[in-house]
Design a protein around this motif. Sequence first.
Motif, PDB file in Angstrom:
ATOM      1  N   SER A  39       0.835  -1.197   0.000  1.00  0.00           N
ATOM      2  CA  SER A  39       0.000   0.000   0.000  1.00  0.00           C
ATOM      3  C   SER A  39       0.876   1.256   0.000  1.00  0.00           C
ATOM      4  CB  SER A  39      -0.884  -0.038   1.249  1.00  0.00           C
ATOM      5  OG  SER A  39      -1.725   1.068   1.291  1.00  0.00           O
ATOM      6  N   GLY A  41       0.242   2.061  -3.645  1.00  0.00           N
ATOM      7  CA  GLY A  41       0.277   1.835  -5.093  1.00  0.00           C
ATOM      8  C   GLY A  41      -0.012   0.405  -5.515  1.00  0.00           C
ATOM      9  N   SER A  65       7.514   5.657   2.063  1.00  0.00           N
ATOM     10  CA  SER A  65       8.921   5.818   1.685  1.00  0.00           C
ATOM     11  C   SER A  65       9.220   7.167   1.060  1.00  0.00           C
ATOM     12  CB  SER A  65       9.355   4.724   0.714  1.00  0.00           C
ATOM     13  OG  SER A  65       8.562   4.775  -0.437  1.00  0.00           O
ATOM     14  N   ASP A  93       2.893  -1.406  -7.616  1.00  0.00           N
ATOM     15  CA  ASP A  93       2.617  -0.860  -8.958  1.00  0.00           C
ATOM     16  C   ASP A  93       3.890  -0.699  -9.774  1.00  0.00           C
ATOM     17  OD1 ASP A  93       3.440   1.166  -7.241  1.00  0.00           O
ATOM     18  OD2 ASP A  93       2.002   2.648  -7.956  1.00  0.00           O
ATOM     19  N   LEU A  94       5.008  -0.308  -9.124  1.00  0.00           N
ATOM     20  CA  LEU A  94       6.237  -0.031  -9.885  1.00  0.00           C
ATOM     21  C   LEU A  94       7.464  -0.127  -8.987  1.00  0.00           C
ATOM     22  CD1 LEU A  94       7.378   3.198  -9.291  1.00  0.00           C
ATOM     23  CD2 LEU A  94       5.090   3.620 -10.153  1.00  0.00           C
ATOM     24  N   VAL A  95       8.607  -0.329  -9.651  1.00  0.00           N
ATOM     25  CA  VAL A  95       9.898  -0.130  -8.960  1.00  0.00           C
ATOM     26  C   VAL A  95      10.611   1.013  -9.658  1.00  0.00           C
ATOM     27  CG1 VAL A  95      10.636  -2.263  -7.851  1.00  0.00           C
ATOM     28  CG2 VAL A  95      10.939  -2.011 -10.307  1.00  0.00           C
ATOM     29  N   ASP A  96      11.209   1.857  -8.848  1.00  0.00           N
ATOM     30  CA  ASP A  96      11.941   3.011  -9.381  1.00  0.00           C
ATOM     31  C   ASP A  96      13.412   2.867  -8.966  1.00  0.00           C
ATOM     32  OD1 ASP A  96      13.042   5.584  -9.785  1.00  0.00           O
ATOM     33  OD2 ASP A  96      11.099   6.528  -9.667  1.00  0.00           O
TER      34      ASP A  96
HETATM   35  O1  LIG Z   1      11.617   1.851  -6.148  1.00  0.00           O
HETATM   36  P1  LIG Z   1      11.346   3.015  -5.260  1.00  0.00           P
HETATM   37  O2  LIG Z   1      12.215   4.203  -5.582  1.00  0.00           O
HETATM   38  O3  LIG Z   1      11.391   2.662  -3.802  1.00  0.00           O
HETATM   39  O4  LIG Z   1       9.874   3.531  -5.579  1.00  0.00           O
HETATM   40  C1  LIG Z   1       8.784   2.675  -5.769  1.00  0.00           C
HETATM   41  C2  LIG Z   1       7.718   2.919  -4.740  1.00  0.00           C
HETATM   42  O5  LIG Z   1       7.316   4.297  -4.794  1.00  0.00           O
HETATM   43  C3  LIG Z   1       5.903   4.377  -4.936  1.00  0.00           C
HETATM   44  O6  LIG Z   1       5.257   4.360  -3.698  1.00  0.00           O
HETATM   45  P2  LIG Z   1       5.214   5.637  -2.762  1.00  0.00           P
HETATM   46  O7  LIG Z   1       6.237   5.447  -1.689  1.00  0.00           O
HETATM   47  O8  LIG Z   1       5.325   6.870  -3.586  1.00  0.00           O
HETATM   48  O9  LIG Z   1       3.829   5.629  -2.029  1.00  0.00           O
HETATM   49  P3  LIG Z   1       2.349   5.171  -2.392  1.00  0.00           P
HETATM   50  O10 LIG Z   1       2.435   3.790  -2.982  1.00  0.00           O
HETATM   51  O11 LIG Z   1       1.661   5.191  -1.074  1.00  0.00           O
HETATM   52  O12 LIG Z   1       1.792   6.166  -3.357  1.00  0.00           O
HETATM   53  C4  LIG Z   1       5.522   3.121  -5.670  1.00  0.00           C
HETATM   54  O13 LIG Z   1       4.166   2.782  -5.405  1.00  0.00           O
HETATM   55  C5  LIG Z   1       6.473   2.101  -5.085  1.00  0.00           C
HETATM   56  O14 LIG Z   1       5.941   1.531  -3.903  1.00  0.00           O
END
Ligand SMILES: O=P(O)(O)OC[C@H]1O[C@H](OP(=O)(O)OP(=O)(O)O)[C@H](O)[C@@H]1O
Length: 156
Positions: A39, A41, A65, A93-96
């Motif tokens: 949670s 995303g 985070s 949802d994604l990895v950054d």
């Molecule tokens: O690979 P990283 O650089 O760690 O980024 C990826 C994370 O960032 C986003 O979540 P976010 O922390 O923005 O919060 P949310 O899911 O509550 O919107 C996304 O949903 C991932 O969980």
Amino acid sequence: MSLSTNKMFYVSWEAFHRATKELAHQLLGKNYTAIVAVSRGGLVPAAILARELNIRVVDSICVASYEHDKQGSLRILKDASIEDSEQLLVVDDLVDTGETAKALREHFPKACFVTVYAKPQGKPLVDHYITDIEQDTWIQLPWDMELAYSKPLADK
Ligand SMILES: O=P(O)(O)OC[C@H]1O[C@H](OP(=O)(O)OP(=O)(O)O)[C@H](O)[C@@H]1O
Ligand SMILES: [Mg+2]
């Protein structure tokens, strides 16, 4: 990555649904018995995967985070009550940068970690994903957007 980039990848609800169903196709037949959504995303793809793979046990791990569009350290606000196992799917949802994925892999070392989108830095930490996105591109997810009027080209 912070939101300061001006390269954007806009994702519609339909495109997100289509990509997540493609992810479900990759996971079909592997007999996962439970899902943990990261949670917030991961909640939307987790619901779609649960439906497609007929998984009825769905839990969440609540993490924070990113504070004010800048990356901070990952905090677990609420843990999942499901035990780690090889039959567990952990969905985001994604990895950054991969920081979130790294922490979650440590938390669930046996589980399969999947995302819909992956940027190069985070990609090695994901077991399955669908769409590659460049590192300097911000993914605009459908729940963060709304439809808006667009001026005709001739009026711009
Ligand atoms: O690979 P990283 O650089 O760690 O980024 C990826 C994370 O960032 C986003 O979540 P976010 O922390 O923005 O919060 P949310 O899911 O509550 O919107 C996304 O949903 C991932 O969980
Ligand atoms: Mg997230």
